[in-house]
Motif scaffolding. Structure first.
Motif, PDB file in Angstrom:
ATOM      1  N   ARG A  31      -5.707  -4.565  -2.628  1.00 16.65           N
ATOM      2  CA  ARG A  31      -5.972  -3.282  -2.861  1.00 16.65           C
ATOM      3  C   ARG A  31      -6.666  -2.639  -1.671  1.00 16.65           C
ATOM      4  N   ASP A  32      -6.531  -1.270  -0.878  1.00 13.73           N
ATOM      5  CA  ASP A  32      -7.013  -0.847   0.118  1.00 13.73           C
ATOM      6  C   ASP A  32      -8.411  -0.303  -0.157  1.00 13.73           C
ATOM      7  N   VAL A  33      -9.387  -0.943   0.274  1.00 13.98           N
ATOM      8  CA  VAL A  33     -10.683  -0.278  -0.191  1.00 13.98           C
ATOM      9  C   VAL A  33     -11.460   0.048   1.006  1.00 13.98           C
TER      10      VAL A  33
ATOM     11  N   VAL B  95       1.043  -3.640   0.929  1.00 17.79           N
ATOM     12  CA  VAL B  95       1.303  -3.502  -0.122  1.00 17.79           C
ATOM     13  C   VAL B  95       0.089  -2.958  -1.195  1.00 17.79           C
ATOM     14  N   ASN B  96      -0.280  -1.698  -1.260  1.00 18.82           N
ATOM     15  CA  ASN B  96      -1.560  -1.425  -1.844  1.00 18.82           C
ATOM     16  C   ASN B  96      -1.498  -0.970  -3.198  1.00 18.82           C
ATOM     17  N   LEU B  97      -1.969  -1.720  -3.955  1.00 20.17           N
ATOM     18  CA  LEU B  97      -1.842  -1.673  -5.486  1.00 20.17           C
ATOM     19  C   LEU B  97      -2.918  -1.268  -6.215  1.00 20.17           C
ATOM     20  N   ASP B  98      -3.963  -0.336  -5.474  1.00 18.78           N
ATOM     21  CA  ASP B  98      -5.102   0.149  -5.948  1.00 18.78           C
ATOM     22  C   ASP B  98      -4.728   1.396  -7.067  1.00 18.78           C
ATOM     23  N   GLN B  99      -3.471   1.779  -7.151  1.00 19.30           N
ATOM     24  CA  GLN B  99      -3.118   3.066  -8.269  1.00 19.30           C
ATOM     25  C   GLN B  99      -2.578   2.327  -9.374  1.00 19.30           C
ATOM     26  N   THR B 100      -2.286   1.092  -9.447  1.00 18.10           N
ATOM     27  CA  THR B 100      -1.361   0.502 -10.643  1.00 18.10           C
ATOM     28  C   THR B 100      -2.267   0.431 -11.753  1.00 18.10           C
ATOM     29  N   THR B 101      -1.527   0.177 -12.889  1.00 13.38           N
ATOM     30  CA  THR B 101      -2.496   0.053 -14.196  1.00 13.38           C
ATOM     31  C   THR B 101      -3.406  -0.907 -14.059  1.00 13.38           C
ATOM     32  N   TYR B 102      -3.030  -2.218 -13.420  1.00 17.13           N
ATOM     33  CA  TYR B 102      -3.860  -3.463 -13.622  1.00 17.13           C
ATOM     34  C   TYR B 102      -4.702  -3.614 -12.187  1.00 17.13           C
ATOM     35  N   ALA B 103      -5.045  -2.343 -11.458  1.00 19.88           N
ATOM     36  CA  ALA B 103      -5.631  -2.764 -10.389  1.00 19.88           C
ATOM     37  C   ALA B 103      -7.107  -3.400 -10.381  1.00 19.88           C
ATOM     38  N   SER B 104      -7.686  -3.210 -11.503  1.00 20.59           N
ATOM     39  CA  SER B 104      -8.845  -3.858 -11.395  1.00 20.59           C
ATOM     40  C   SER B 104      -8.945  -5.450 -11.682  1.00 20.59           C
TER      41      SER B 104
ATOM     42  N   VAL C  97      -6.494  -6.993  -9.384  1.00 22.25           N
ATOM     43  CA  VAL C  97      -6.045  -7.205  -8.183  1.00 22.25           C
ATOM     44  C   VAL C  97      -7.160  -7.431  -7.209  1.00 22.25           C
ATOM     45  N   ASP C  98      -7.196  -8.437  -6.538  1.00 23.14           N
ATOM     46  CA  ASP C  98      -8.372  -8.702  -5.454  1.00 23.14           C
ATOM     47  C   ASP C  98      -7.984  -7.957  -4.202  1.00 23.14           C
ATOM     48  N   VAL C  99      -9.037  -7.349  -3.598  1.00 19.49           N
ATOM     49  CA  VAL C  99      -8.769  -6.746  -2.256  1.00 19.49           C
ATOM     50  C   VAL C  99      -7.540  -7.283  -1.336  1.00 19.49           C
ATOM     51  N   GLU C 100      -7.670  -8.792  -1.355  1.00 19.95           N
ATOM     52  CA  GLU C 100      -6.566  -9.551  -0.672  1.00 19.95           C
ATOM     53  C   GLU C 100      -6.275 -10.605  -1.551  1.00 19.95           C
ATOM     54  N   HIS C 101      -4.975 -10.444  -2.102  1.00 18.13           N
ATOM     55  CA  HIS C 101      -4.571 -11.034  -3.403  1.00 18.13           C
ATOM     56  C   HIS C 101      -3.613 -12.051  -2.953  1.00 18.13           C
ATOM     57  N   ALA C 102      -2.615 -11.721  -2.308  1.00 16.65           N
ATOM     58  CA  ALA C 102      -1.472 -12.829  -1.641  1.00 16.65           C
ATOM     59  C   ALA C 102      -0.958 -12.170  -0.376  1.00 16.65           C
ATOM     60  N   VAL C 103      -0.325 -13.031   0.192  1.00 16.65           N
ATOM     61  CA  VAL C 103       0.407 -12.820   1.581  1.00 16.65           C
ATOM     62  C   VAL C 103       1.712 -13.283   1.526  1.00 16.65           C
ATOM     63  N   LEU C 104       2.723 -12.598   2.061  1.00 16.05           N
ATOM     64  CA  LEU C 104       3.824 -13.007   2.476  1.00 16.05           C
ATOM     65  C   LEU C 104       4.070 -13.135   3.811  1.00 16.05           C
TER      66      LEU C 104
END
Length: 111
Positions: free
Chosen positions: A30-32, A39-48, A50-57
């Motif tokens: 999530r971009d805070v 990949v910014n998931l802060d607007q998704t249904t389960y955003a709460s 998702v950690d600020v930096e959750h995974a890396v590819l």
């Protein structure tokens, strides 16, 4: 070659797409403001969840790998055969076309 990450709806249709072609690394979270995620998931249904930096590819040796860098909610992968695996923190997993990545409850498919 794998070229895109697709955010999936509950029904499995694509909601958003991120191009990963010719990139070396992708951060999912999530971009805070203080951080920069690809990949910014802060607007998704389960955003709460998702950690600020959750995974890396990371791209290495012609393959993409995903690594869980979340302290809380984890990352799982569902393979083409339907089997689902929870990643161990800090241990990369090779990705293949069609894999579904679960970031908390949010689903991303790699194509």
């Amino acid at each position: 070659a794998l070229t895109e990450l697709v955010l999936l709806s509950e029904e499995g249709s694509g909601l958003a797409t991120w191009n990963i072609y010719q990139k070396n690394g992708v951060v999912i979270g999530r971009d805070v403001g203080e951080n920069q995620v690809t990949v910014n998931l802060d607007q998704t249904t389960y955003a709460s969840m998702v950690d600020v930096e959750h995974a890396v590819l990371n791209y290495s040796g012609n393959d993409w790998y995903i690594e869980d860098i979340s302290e809380r909610n984890g990352v799982s992968i569902q393979k083409a055969d339907g089997r689902k695996y929870k990643l161990s923190y800090g241990k990369p997993c090779k990705l293949e076309r069609g894999d579904i990545i679960f970031i908390a409850m949010t689903r991303l498919q790699i194509v």
